[in-house]
Design an enzyme around this catalytic site. Sequence first.
Site, PDB file in Angstrom:
ATOM      1  N   TYR A   1       9.001  -1.771  -7.530  1.00 52.01           N
ATOM      2  CA  TYR A   1       9.048  -3.059  -8.334  1.00 52.01           C
ATOM      3  C   TYR A   1      10.216  -2.446  -9.479  1.00 52.01           C
ATOM      4  O   TYR A   1       9.941  -1.123 -10.019  1.00 52.01           O
ATOM      5  CB  TYR A   1       7.553  -2.927  -9.653  1.00 52.01           C
TER       6      TYR A   1
ATOM      7  N   ASP B   1      15.335   4.125 -10.313  1.00 53.01           N
ATOM      8  CA  ASP B   1      15.024   3.712 -10.229  1.00 53.01           C
ATOM      9  C   ASP B   1      13.796   4.522 -11.202  1.00 53.01           C
ATOM     10  O   ASP B   1      12.404   5.011 -10.584  1.00 53.01           O
ATOM     11  CB  ASP B   1      13.833   2.115 -10.051  1.00 53.01           C
TER      12      ASP B   1
ATOM     13  N   LYS C   1       9.621   4.064 -20.162  1.00 54.83           N
ATOM     14  CA  LYS C   1       8.104   4.544 -20.272  1.00 54.83           C
ATOM     15  C   LYS C   1       8.709   5.204 -21.150  1.00 54.83           C
ATOM     16  O   LYS C   1       8.621   6.094 -22.392  1.00 54.83           O
ATOM     17  CB  LYS C   1       7.759   4.454 -18.922  1.00 54.83           C
TER      18      LYS C   1
HETATM   19  C1  LIG Z   1       7.752  -0.574 -15.362  1.00 57.42           C
HETATM   20  C2  LIG Z   1       9.104  -0.305 -14.128  1.00 57.42           C
HETATM   21  C3  LIG Z   1       9.866  -0.890 -14.391  1.00 57.42           C
HETATM   22  C4  LIG Z   1      10.299  -2.461 -15.771  1.00 57.42           C
HETATM   23  O1  LIG Z   1       9.954  -1.360 -16.993  1.00 57.42           O
HETATM   24  P1  LIG Z   1       9.463  -2.722 -18.061  1.00 57.42           P
HETATM   25  O2  LIG Z   1       9.520  -1.904 -19.097  1.00 57.42           O
HETATM   26  O3  LIG Z   1       8.443  -3.397 -17.376  1.00 57.42           O
HETATM   27  O4  LIG Z   1      10.996  -3.505 -18.097  1.00 57.42           O
HETATM   28  C5  LIG Z   1      10.675  -0.957 -13.398  1.00 57.42           C
HETATM   29  N1  LIG Z   1      10.560  -0.171 -12.441  1.00 57.42           N
HETATM   30  C6  LIG Z   1       9.731   0.777 -12.913  1.00 57.42           C
HETATM   31  C7  LIG Z   1       9.820   1.737 -11.064  1.00 57.42           C
HETATM   32  C8  LIG Z   1       9.227   0.771 -13.083  1.00 57.42           C
HETATM   33  O5  LIG Z   1       7.376   0.973 -13.047  1.00 57.42           O
END
Ligand SMILES: *Cc1c(COP(=O)(O)O)cnc(C)c1O
Length: 428
Positions: free
Chosen positions: A144, A239, A267
């Site tokens: 994601y 990511d 995060k």
């Molecule tokens: C949570 C998450 C996102 C998206 O971040 P948001 O602040 O919810 O837009 C993207 N990549 C990873 C790996 C994530 O865990």
Amino acid sequence: MIYQRSSQLFAEAEKVIPGGVNSPVRAFKAVGGTPIFVKSAKGAYLYDEDGNRLIDYINSWGPMVLGHAFEPVVDAVVAKAKLGTSFGMPTELETQIAALAVSMVPNIDKIRFVNSGTEACMSAIRLARGYTKRDKIIKFAGCYHGHSDSFLIQAGSGAITFGSPNSPGVTEGTAKDTLLARYNDLENVATLIEANKNEIAAIIVEPVAGNMGCIPPQKGFLEGLRQLCTENGIQLIFDEVMTGFRLAKGGVQELYGIQADIVCFGKVIGGGLPVGAFAARSEIMNHLAPLGPVYQAGTLSGNPLAMAAGLAMLQALNNDPAIFQRLEEKTAYLAAGIDRVLKANNVVFTINRVGSMISVHFDANPVVDFQSAAKGDNDTFKKFFHGLLQEGIYIAPSAYETWFITDALTYEDLDVTIQAIEKVSKTF
Ligand SMILES: *Cc1c(COP(=O)(O)O)cnc(C)c1O
């Protein structure tokens, strides 16, 4: 435990908010029932609107690595708020957090702050496309990267077929530039690169996957991606929205000693406020406006409250690197306890873990990619989730989520959790 007032509040919310929530994962669609409404939180605990205290294993889906309402973060935000909440002009604070982040993370010279992980990943692929002058990207099924159009792509029928939208609203035109690969399958990636020679701008990957449960990269997977990218002029994007400042000071790049070209954060970097960031070496970052032609902007980017929270969080992590060792030890203790009690009750399961990311899958086979993650027994998970809720323990309301361990958890909390899991697993 009784969750009556939460149910009432949810009914009110449903009237004015689609599905009653501002992010779908918060609804209990996968497990049934209605979400819990939080009143406050401190350390390892949530306090809900019914007056229940819950031990929290989600921690806002990752950010609260040092526990809720961590005092240095709260104090920094309160102090800054009194001085004005947004200017749309530069502040010294932005340079301070940027310099600290650059010093903590390997292989980056410059960092730009945005407002979410979604924005970070969206901007990172635009930068990679602008830098390489290519259009296509490779992503992995089950990873994601936020909800921007290019990433909302599900598996097509064949490995080398174009992606197809899995959300209405994503156009075919966008979807065809996203190629899908299987996590932990280098051969699959090599085949895609071969079939799209000189067309792929970037490979984006969760270097430790956390959005299909926790799935560690198998030996050689990240090294292989690095090599394929270098050989083919492709930008490797890590990511690290979930893993950054959680698995190590320098994230997965440091943990496994592998260098990405562009790194995304979110995060933890915001200490619980809405912050994302992306970073790379100067040579790449200088392609961004106003230095270069790749446009990227934000009215509230670098917001002083968000930067104050993030700076306080990063300082705490930077000043006490033993935090990462403590997180590792606590999570290992929890994993061993869960393993012991589930085995004693003859439950079929697999536990995956890297550092303070852990997931329990109700399937005997190794969980190494999206396909194997999808095999878990969801009926057992539902019983597990609701059973734990009755015991005052809050895990994510979906079998595809990682649990996030916080440094605020005590060994007593972990023992209470293990005992609750023992009790609940007797009812499977
Ligand atoms: C949570 C998450 C996102 C998206 O971040 P948001 O602040 O919810 O837009 C993207 N990549 C990873 C790996 C994530 O865990």
